[in-house]
Enzyme design. Structure first.
Site, mmCIF file in Angstrom:
data_model
loop_
_atom_site.group_PDB
_atom_site.id
_atom_site.type_symbol
_atom_site.label_atom_id
_atom_site.label_comp_id
_atom_site.label_asym_id
_atom_site.label_seq_id
_atom_site.Cartn_x
_atom_site.Cartn_y
_atom_site.Cartn_z
ATOM 1 N NE ARG A 193 -0.456 2.524 -4.193
ATOM 2 C CZ ARG A 193 -0.357 1.574 -5.016
ATOM 3 N NH1 ARG A 193 1.107 1.515 -5.149
ATOM 4 N NH2 ARG A 193 -1.107 0.034 -4.794
ATOM 5 C CE LYS A 201 8.579 6.725 -7.529
ATOM 6 N NZ LYS A 201 7.778 6.435 -6.483
ATOM 7 C CG HIS A 212 0.653 6.802 -0.892
ATOM 8 N ND1 HIS A 212 2.120 6.604 -1.178
ATOM 9 C CD2 HIS A 212 -0.069 7.679 -2.376
ATOM 10 C CE1 HIS A 212 2.393 7.670 -2.116
ATOM 11 N NE2 HIS A 212 1.568 8.198 -2.933
HETATM 12 C C1 R5P Z 1 4.519 5.736 -4.264
HETATM 13 O O1 R5P Z 1 4.755 6.850 -4.095
HETATM 14 C C2 R5P Z 1 4.372 5.119 -3.229
HETATM 15 O O2 R5P Z 1 5.112 5.863 -2.487
HETATM 16 C C3 R5P Z 1 5.457 3.882 -3.402
HETATM 17 O O3 R5P Z 1 6.644 4.859 -3.648
HETATM 18 C C4 R5P Z 1 4.805 3.574 -4.435
HETATM 19 O O4 R5P Z 1 3.546 2.627 -4.713
HETATM 20 C C5 R5P Z 1 5.720 2.137 -4.719
HETATM 21 O O5 R5P Z 1 4.939 0.791 -6.024
HETATM 22 P P1 R5P Z 1 6.303 0.315 -7.002
HETATM 23 O O6 R5P Z 1 6.287 -1.204 -5.814
HETATM 24 O O7 R5P Z 1 5.353 -0.767 -7.940
HETATM 25 O O8 R5P Z 1 6.917 1.141 -7.554
#
Ligand code: R5P
Length: 287
Positions: free
Chosen positions: A93, A189, A127
């Site tokens: 990420r 989001k 990712h």
């Molecule tokens: C981020 O863009 C990834 O695809 C996931 O949505 C993210 O890492 C999820 O993180 P969390 O569970 O802490 O919200």
């Protein structure tokens, strides 16, 4: 060929060797008094095609170091070819500078793995798929969607809608939707700061639908549990969630338990420390 593993996910490595009907390579990884890693490979690897199974999940930095040290040892012991099998690629990420002076740690990882002596990498659901290009050695990038799709197909749910919890995950969600004959919706989001997510809007028809949210990673479970709530508020009948990599750190388990998610389906790229009945684990070992 010979298959070895570090401490990151021994149960998965064991499943892989059981599936292939070969023994797991003899290697001991211990710690010196000051925490440094002490590795002993207890069988010859000279001329062998070596696979080191080591997802770089939590404790990420220790697991990365174990992987690098194992690759280094294999190379110095004259292995013919070394493949780093990293079902989960930690630091994925951090693959670009989103603010001034950010590091690109995913690229640093690629440099370290290559410099240590890996000839090839096998990984799953990066990712950011562009991380493939951070390597100048061959990289196999395997998708988790077929495994998840098969599970949901066998469940026989109907009136389905697959939901991507963010804009970046739309291709993955569409892939799942096509495989199981579902419609598609997308959550808009926003992430005002790391580990905090905010739902802005939902694009797509949800009324009376059974929804399946799909993400690559569930970390603190903020994205998925808030998303699930937003979907129910907008008329979804029932909410399932799935992902390839169950990082599940910090408040994740508690959030899931208090959420409207009926079932969370994940794979075993990362071992789960605290299992709860709401979570179903599918194996990537045959893949
Ligand atoms: C981020 O863009 C990834 O695809 C996931 O949505 C993210 O890492 C999820 O993180 P969390 O569970 O802490 O919200």
């Amino acid at each position: 060929f010979k298959i070895f593993c570090g401490n990151a996910n021994r149960p998965l490595a064991q499943e892989i060797v059981d599936y292939l009907g070969v023994p797991l390579g003899e290697a001991k990884i211990q710690r010196f008094g000051d925490g440094e890693i002490c590795l002993a490979i207890d069988e010859s690897v000279r001329g062998a095609d070596i696979y080191v199974v080591q997802p770089t999940c939590y404790p990420t930095n220790d697991n990365i170091m174990e992987l690098l040290i194992m690759i280094d040892a294999m190379r110095r012991a004259s292995a013919r070819r070394i493949t780093a099998v990293m079902p989960y690629y930690g630091y994925a990420r951090q693959e670009r500078k989103s603010r001034a002076r950010d590091p690109i740690t995913a690229k640093l990882m690629a440099n370290l793995i290559t410099t240590a002596g890996a000839d090839r990498v096998v990984t799953m659901d990066l990712h950011a798929p562009a991380i493939q290009g951070f390597f100048d050695i061959p990289l196999d990038h395997l998708p988790g969607v077929p495994i998840l799709a098969e599970y949901f197909q066998e469940k026989g749910l109907d009136n389905l809608c697959v939901v991507s919890p963010d804009l970046g995950g739309v291709t993955r969600a569409r892939n799942l939707a096509e495989r199981i004959g579902a419609s598609l919706a997308i959550i808009d989001k926003r992430r005002p700061e790391p580990n905090v997510s905010e739902i802005m809007n939902v694009i797509g028809e949800l009324k009376g639908k059974t929804v399946i949210m799909i993400d690559d990673i569930i970390d603190t479970a903020g994205t998925i549990t808030q998303g699930a709530y937003a979907l129910v508020e907008r008329g979804a009948k029932d909410v399932y969630a799935c992902c390839t990599h169950p990082v599940l750190s910090g408040p994740a388990i508690e959030r899931l338990q208090n959420s409207v998610i009926r079932e969370l389906v994940v794979t075993n790229t990362i071992p789960i420390e605290k299992m709860i009945p709401q979570i179903k684990v599918l194996s990537v070992a045959p893949l």
